[in-house]
Design a protein around this motif. Structure first.
Motif, mmCIF file in Angstrom:
data_model
loop_
_atom_site.group_PDB
_atom_site.id
_atom_site.type_symbol
_atom_site.label_atom_id
_atom_site.label_comp_id
_atom_site.label_asym_id
_atom_site.label_seq_id
_atom_site.Cartn_x
_atom_site.Cartn_y
_atom_site.Cartn_z
ATOM 1 N N SER A 1 5.712 37.606 0.967
ATOM 2 C CA SER A 1 5.451 36.591 0.292
ATOM 3 C C SER A 1 3.869 36.666 0.201
ATOM 4 C CB SER A 1 5.855 35.223 0.643
ATOM 5 O OG SER A 1 5.159 34.516 -0.319
ATOM 6 N N GLU A 2 3.167 37.021 1.444
ATOM 7 C CA GLU A 2 1.673 36.943 1.381
ATOM 8 C C GLU A 2 1.375 38.136 0.867
ATOM 9 O OE1 GLU A 2 -1.948 35.067 2.513
ATOM 10 O OE2 GLU A 2 0.041 34.133 2.285
ATOM 11 N N SER B 1 -0.960 40.201 -6.354
ATOM 12 C CA SER B 1 -1.119 39.530 -7.469
ATOM 13 C C SER B 1 -2.513 39.123 -7.607
ATOM 14 C CB SER B 1 -0.260 38.136 -7.658
ATOM 15 O OG SER B 1 -0.448 37.326 -8.769
ATOM 16 N N LEU B 2 -3.347 38.730 -6.689
ATOM 17 C CA LEU B 2 -4.727 38.497 -6.569
ATOM 18 C C LEU B 2 -5.449 39.628 -7.043
ATOM 19 C CD1 LEU B 2 -6.872 36.217 -5.782
ATOM 20 C CD2 LEU B 2 -7.159 37.143 -3.661
ATOM 21 N N TYR B 3 -5.212 40.735 -6.510
ATOM 22 C CA TYR B 3 -5.915 42.115 -6.746
ATOM 23 C C TYR B 3 -5.494 42.436 -8.263
ATOM 24 C CZ TYR B 3 -7.111 46.835 -6.423
ATOM 25 O OH TYR B 3 -7.647 48.261 -6.777
ATOM 26 N N ARG B 4 -4.343 42.159 -8.566
ATOM 27 C CA ARG B 4 -4.161 42.648 -10.060
ATOM 28 C C ARG B 4 -4.508 41.788 -11.184
ATOM 29 N NH1 ARG B 4 1.094 42.890 -8.305
ATOM 30 N NH2 ARG B 4 1.580 41.105 -8.984
ATOM 31 N N GLU C 1 -4.371 36.489 9.278
ATOM 32 C CA GLU C 1 -3.024 35.971 9.729
ATOM 33 C C GLU C 1 -2.449 34.734 9.139
ATOM 34 O OE1 GLU C 1 -1.265 36.940 12.507
ATOM 35 O OE2 GLU C 1 -2.534 38.609 12.749
ATOM 36 N N GLU C 2 -3.602 33.854 8.684
ATOM 37 C CA GLU C 2 -3.349 32.638 8.004
ATOM 38 C C GLU C 2 -2.963 32.762 6.464
ATOM 39 O OE1 GLU C 2 -7.458 33.371 7.974
ATOM 40 O OE2 GLU C 2 -5.970 32.776 9.507
ATOM 41 N N GLN C 3 -2.210 31.774 5.963
ATOM 42 C CA GLN C 3 -1.697 31.902 4.717
ATOM 43 C C GLN C 3 -2.668 31.482 3.591
ATOM 44 O OE1 GLN C 3 1.510 29.151 3.978
ATOM 45 N NE2 GLN C 3 2.061 30.045 1.939
ATOM 46 N N LEU C 4 -2.818 32.235 2.566
ATOM 47 C CA LEU C 4 -3.456 32.221 1.670
ATOM 48 C C LEU C 4 -3.377 31.256 0.495
ATOM 49 C CD1 LEU C 4 -6.433 33.679 0.967
ATOM 50 C CD2 LEU C 4 -5.203 35.207 -0.425
ATOM 51 N N LEU C 5 -4.011 30.245 0.184
ATOM 52 C CA LEU C 5 -3.608 29.061 -0.676
ATOM 53 C C LEU C 5 -4.689 29.033 -1.464
ATOM 54 C CD1 LEU C 5 -1.590 26.469 1.468
ATOM 55 C CD2 LEU C 5 -0.495 28.227 -0.032
ATOM 56 N N LEU C 6 -4.783 29.279 -2.685
ATOM 57 C CA LEU C 6 -5.994 29.357 -3.571
ATOM 58 C C LEU C 6 -5.978 28.445 -4.850
ATOM 59 C CD1 LEU C 6 -7.153 33.026 -3.323
ATOM 60 C CD2 LEU C 6 -8.037 31.142 -1.957
ATOM 61 N N GLU C 7 -6.925 27.603 -4.964
ATOM 62 C CA GLU C 7 -6.749 26.860 -6.251
ATOM 63 C C GLU C 7 -7.729 27.595 -7.222
ATOM 64 O OE1 GLU C 7 -6.984 22.646 -5.954
ATOM 65 O OE2 GLU C 7 -5.930 22.525 -4.422
ATOM 66 N N LEU D 1 -13.059 34.445 -3.792
ATOM 67 C CA LEU D 1 -13.551 36.020 -4.208
ATOM 68 C C LEU D 1 -14.799 36.201 -4.090
ATOM 69 C CD1 LEU D 1 -10.633 37.435 -6.181
ATOM 70 C CD2 LEU D 1 -10.944 37.867 -3.871
ATOM 71 N N THR D 2 -15.727 35.197 -4.982
ATOM 72 C CA THR D 2 -17.075 35.326 -4.960
ATOM 73 C C THR D 2 -17.898 34.992 -3.684
ATOM 74 O OG1 THR D 2 -17.015 34.846 -7.452
ATOM 75 C CG2 THR D 2 -19.197 34.301 -6.262
ATOM 76 N N THR D 3 -17.244 33.882 -2.787
ATOM 77 C CA THR D 3 -17.724 33.607 -1.550
ATOM 78 C C THR D 3 -17.600 34.793 -0.538
ATOM 79 O OG1 THR D 3 -17.374 31.194 -1.901
ATOM 80 C CG2 THR D 3 -17.734 31.967 0.387
#
Length: 75
Positions: free
Chosen positions: A7-8, A14-17, A52-58, A64-66
């Motif tokens: 899932s991660e 998806s983030l990459y695409r 290691e931790e889950q990526l939850l992005l609003e 990505l800029t950071t």
């Protein structure tokens, strides 16, 4: 591979695409060469895959800029 890992990886894929082209263009405007922009954007996504931790992005572009600003500063 666990369901969580799959899932991660799908989240990061998806983030990459959705954002890689934008991130590359942003980086290209900040660094001296196309190659450096490509290297930095690649490194950012490799780093995300190794987390290691889950990526939850609003706000994925803000995130990505950071990361990109930190990478450019270290470059």
């Amino acid at each position: 591979m666990s369901v969580y890992q799959e899932s991660e990886q799908q989240t990061i894929a998806s983030l990459y695409r959705q954002h890689h082209s934008w991130l590359f263009r942003w980086l290209r405007s900040k660094v001296e060469s196309t190659e450096s922009a490509a290297d930095i954007s690649h490194d950012i996504f490799v780093t995300l895959l190794s987390r290691e931790e889950q990526l939850l992005l609003e706000e994925p572009r803000a995130f990505l800029t950071t990361l990109a600003k930190r990478s450019v500063a270290n470059h």
